[in-house]
Design a protein around this motif. Structure first.
Motif, PDB file in Angstrom:
ATOM      1  N   GLY A 131       0.812  -1.218   0.000  1.00 20.19           N
ATOM      2  CA  GLY A 131       0.000   0.000   0.000  1.00 20.19           C
ATOM      3  C   GLY A 131       0.835   1.252   0.000  1.00 20.19           C
ATOM      4  O   GLY A 131       1.975   1.276  -0.467  1.00 20.19           O
ATOM      5  N   GLY A 132       0.250   2.319   0.525  1.00 25.60           N
ATOM      6  CA  GLY A 132       0.934   3.607   0.544  1.00 25.60           C
ATOM      7  C   GLY A 132       0.681   4.331   1.856  1.00 25.60           C
ATOM      8  O   GLY A 132      -0.202   3.943   2.632  1.00 25.60           O
ATOM      9  N   GLY A 139      -4.674  -1.762  -6.538  1.00 28.03           N
ATOM     10  CA  GLY A 139      -4.752  -3.038  -5.819  1.00 28.03           C
ATOM     11  C   GLY A 139      -4.285  -2.957  -4.370  1.00 28.03           C
ATOM     12  O   GLY A 139      -4.068  -3.989  -3.722  1.00 28.03           O
ATOM     13  N   PHE A 140      -4.134  -1.737  -3.831  1.00 23.46           N
ATOM     14  CA  PHE A 140      -3.707  -1.617  -2.426  1.00 23.46           C
ATOM     15  C   PHE A 140      -4.601  -2.470  -1.517  1.00 23.46           C
ATOM     16  O   PHE A 140      -5.822  -2.451  -1.663  1.00 23.46           O
ATOM     17  N   ILE A 186      -9.744  -2.180   1.706  1.00 19.70           N
ATOM     18  CA  ILE A 186      -8.394  -1.696   2.029  1.00 19.70           C
ATOM     19  C   ILE A 186      -8.290  -1.564   3.544  1.00 19.70           C
ATOM     20  O   ILE A 186      -9.085  -0.865   4.165  1.00 19.70           O
ATOM     21  N   GLU A 187      -7.321  -2.259   4.105  1.00 18.57           N
ATOM     22  CA  GLU A 187      -7.106  -2.235   5.555  1.00 18.57           C
ATOM     23  C   GLU A 187      -6.525  -0.867   5.939  1.00 18.57           C
ATOM     24  O   GLU A 187      -5.523  -0.445   5.365  1.00 18.57           O
ATOM     25  N   MET A 235       3.124  -0.526 -10.518  1.00 18.02           N
ATOM     26  CA  MET A 235       2.824  -0.963  -9.147  1.00 18.02           C
ATOM     27  C   MET A 235       1.613  -1.886  -9.128  1.00 18.02           C
ATOM     28  O   MET A 235       1.564  -2.854  -8.361  1.00 18.02           O
ATOM     29  N   LYS A 236       0.643  -1.589  -9.979  1.00 14.79           N
ATOM     30  CA  LYS A 236      -0.547  -2.437 -10.073  1.00 14.79           C
ATOM     31  C   LYS A 236      -0.121  -3.876 -10.422  1.00 14.79           C
ATOM     32  O   LYS A 236      -0.600  -4.838  -9.819  1.00 14.79           O
ATOM     33  N   HIS A 237       0.806  -3.995 -11.342  1.00 10.92           N
ATOM     34  CA  HIS A 237       1.298  -5.319 -11.736  1.00 10.92           C
ATOM     35  C   HIS A 237       2.068  -5.980 -10.587  1.00 10.92           C
ATOM     36  O   HIS A 237       1.921  -7.179 -10.336  1.00 10.92           O
TER      37      HIS A 237
END
Ligand code: BGP
Length: 486
Positions: free
Chosen positions: A11-12, A106-107, A148-149, A474-476
């Motif tokens: 995630g971010g 996709g996070f 998303i957590e 990043m999605k990949h």
């Protein structure tokens, strides 16, 4: 195991005063950072203040550097200054769009900080601000919609202004009660959404008026403030575990790697001793007691000892953190004769970012090993990323291959720490998924994001969000759980 664990968190991470804006909306109170101007490498940011005789005075009080603030100085807004926290990049009005972008990548986790003065505008009133609670409830709901957590930083380097002016910030034990009450409000209001909590951000780096609210910048005041934060953190952990046993607590440590500049024994020893400036915080909060070397740290900073009561000792022991989370951006070097907390130090083997930060992917593996060998509790990389100057085309699209390379190499190092060295690392949140304001310089052009935000150093722009090349990369990475790195 051949790759990342199957339930690894990707995630971010962001911080409210660099990202959220809306500083005078929703009944939010003022933070010390609201009085901090923009800046650059050459012109440090400063807090604008007025003395009793009307003289305007600028004070530096950010990262690693804190001026002594005069008794009669009070913060003031000046018409000819720009204050980046006021609008930041306006997550306050863009949160749905931004969270959707995170979901598109996709996070499965998003780390953000709650603004203390949005929940308690002054910091110590009886009742919390319902508008602030409603705002964050919407944010949590939005995250839930995309599975998303959340991971919440309870205090990210910030201080409600009233607490700084009335109590002299963290040098006063009153702050412990104010903080624990604030944290309890978060457990009550958001406990059903959130189970990962970080009590303080980069607690080993904060000092002075901006983040700690203290006018003094001497060693004693700093370490006293740190002690009060340790106790507040431990009390919060104890309380949070009572609220819900599923609650897991970390704090956040600035863990740039540290190497001796040469293998000269004097430099080796210097590096070992200097590293204790970091261990001091991690040991106390994750092992629950001050290690005997603490005394040498205090003496190094010009005072003999801190009086620690038996009650505080028990609190620290009972309120140990569950996991160790840290930021990693670079490595530094040190040699005999340097100050212990050395944040520079050239390394001829490393390339540097335009801001002079040495790029060292292997250093991440080194630091992960260092921490896990010592603490043997799970670790989480809660900040890492590359501040760079992006050049968008006419559609605001950025081909940020340099960022992709940086992240790719750091992910490989993190994977090797997990799979070869056996480090129990359970997640990674990249700083910062959407471009936002730099903490150290207050600039916008020091960009980290997967998503470009149309805004310049003075806050001008449409705030339009545009995914960069790294967004799709990043999605990949997330889709393949990091098993298809270059
Ligand atoms: C960390 C802070 C963040 C963040 C990051 C990058 O120390 O926790 O708030 O900003 O560093 O630093 P900068 O913004 O100065 O490039």
């Amino acid at each position: 195991m051949s790759g990342f664990p199957k339930d690894f968190y990707w995630g971010g991470a962001t911080a409210d005063f660099q990202y959220e804006g809306g500083f005078n909306e929703g009944n939010r109170g003022l933070l010390s950072h609201d009085y901090e101007t923009d800046g650059s490498m050459e012109h440090p940011r400063h807090h604008t203040m007025k003395l009793a005789d009307g003289t305007i005075k600028n004070y530096r009080s950010s990262f690693f550097y804190a001026d002594q603030i005069l008794e009669d100085a009070t913060p003031v807004f000046l018409d000819n200054e720009y204050y980046p926290s006021h609008q930041a990049v306006d997550f306050y009005h863009h949160y749905k769009e931004d969270i959707k972008l995170m979901a598109d990548m996709g996070f499965n986790i998003y780390r953000f900080s709650i603004c203390w003065s949005r929940i308690y505008p002054l910091g110590d009133e009886e009742e919390p601000n319902q508008e602030g609670i409603a705002f964050y409830r919407d944010v949590f709901e939005e995250l839930k919609k995309y599975n998303i957590e959340p991971m919440v930083t309870i205090c990210h380097d910030e201080m409600p202004m009233h607490l700084a002016l009335k109590y002299n910030g963290w040098s006063n034990r009153h702050l412990i009660d104010a903080y624990v009450k604030y944290a309890e409000t978060l457990f009550k209001e958001f406990g059903s959404y959130c189970h990962y909590w970080l009590t303080f951000n980069e607690i080993n780096a904060v000092r002075g008026f901006g983040p700690c609210g203290t006018r003094e910048s001497d060693g004693y005041t700093r370490y006293l403030a740190d002690h009060n934060m340790f106790v507040a953190s431990a009390k919060t952990v104890i309380l949070g575990h009572k609220y819900n046993l599923e609650n897991k607590f970390g704090a956040m440590y600035a863990m740039s790697g540290l190497y001796p500049r040469t293998c000269k024994p004097e430099d080796m020893l210097q590096s070992q001793l200097a590293r204790r400036e970091n261990w001091y915080f991690i040991d106390t909060m994750l092992r629950g007691y001050y290690h005997p070397y603490a005394k040498s740290i205090w003496q190094h900073h010009g005072f003999e000892t801190l009086e620690i009561s038996e009650e505080d000792k028990k609190t620290l022991y009972d309120g140990q953190l569950d996991f160790c989370s840290f930021s990693y951006y670079r490595t530094n070097t040190t040699q005999a004769g340097d100050k212990w907390f050395n944040v520079g130090g050239d390394n001829p083997y490393l390339e540097k970012t335009p801001w002079g930060w040495g790029v060292d992917p292997l250093g991440l593996r080194y630091v992960l090993n260092e921490i896990y060998d010592r603490i043997q509790k799970s670790v989480f990389v809660v900040e890492n990323g590359m501040g760079a100057i992006d050049e968008p085309d006419e559609n605001d699209y950025v081909e940020d291959d340099y960022r992709i390379q940086y992240l790719n190499d750091h992910f490989k190092a993190m994977r090797d720490a997990i799979t070869i060295d056996g480090v129990d690392c359970f997640g990674y949140t990249m700083w910062a998924p959407i471009d936002l304001v730099s903490l150290s310089t207050g600039e916008m052009k020091k960009r980290y994001g997967f998503v470009y935000v149309d805004m310049d150093d003075k806050g001008r722009g449409t705030l339009k969000r545009t995914p960069k090349k790294s967004f799709y990369w990043m999605k990949h990475v997330i889709e393949t759980n990091g098993n298809d790195l270059e």
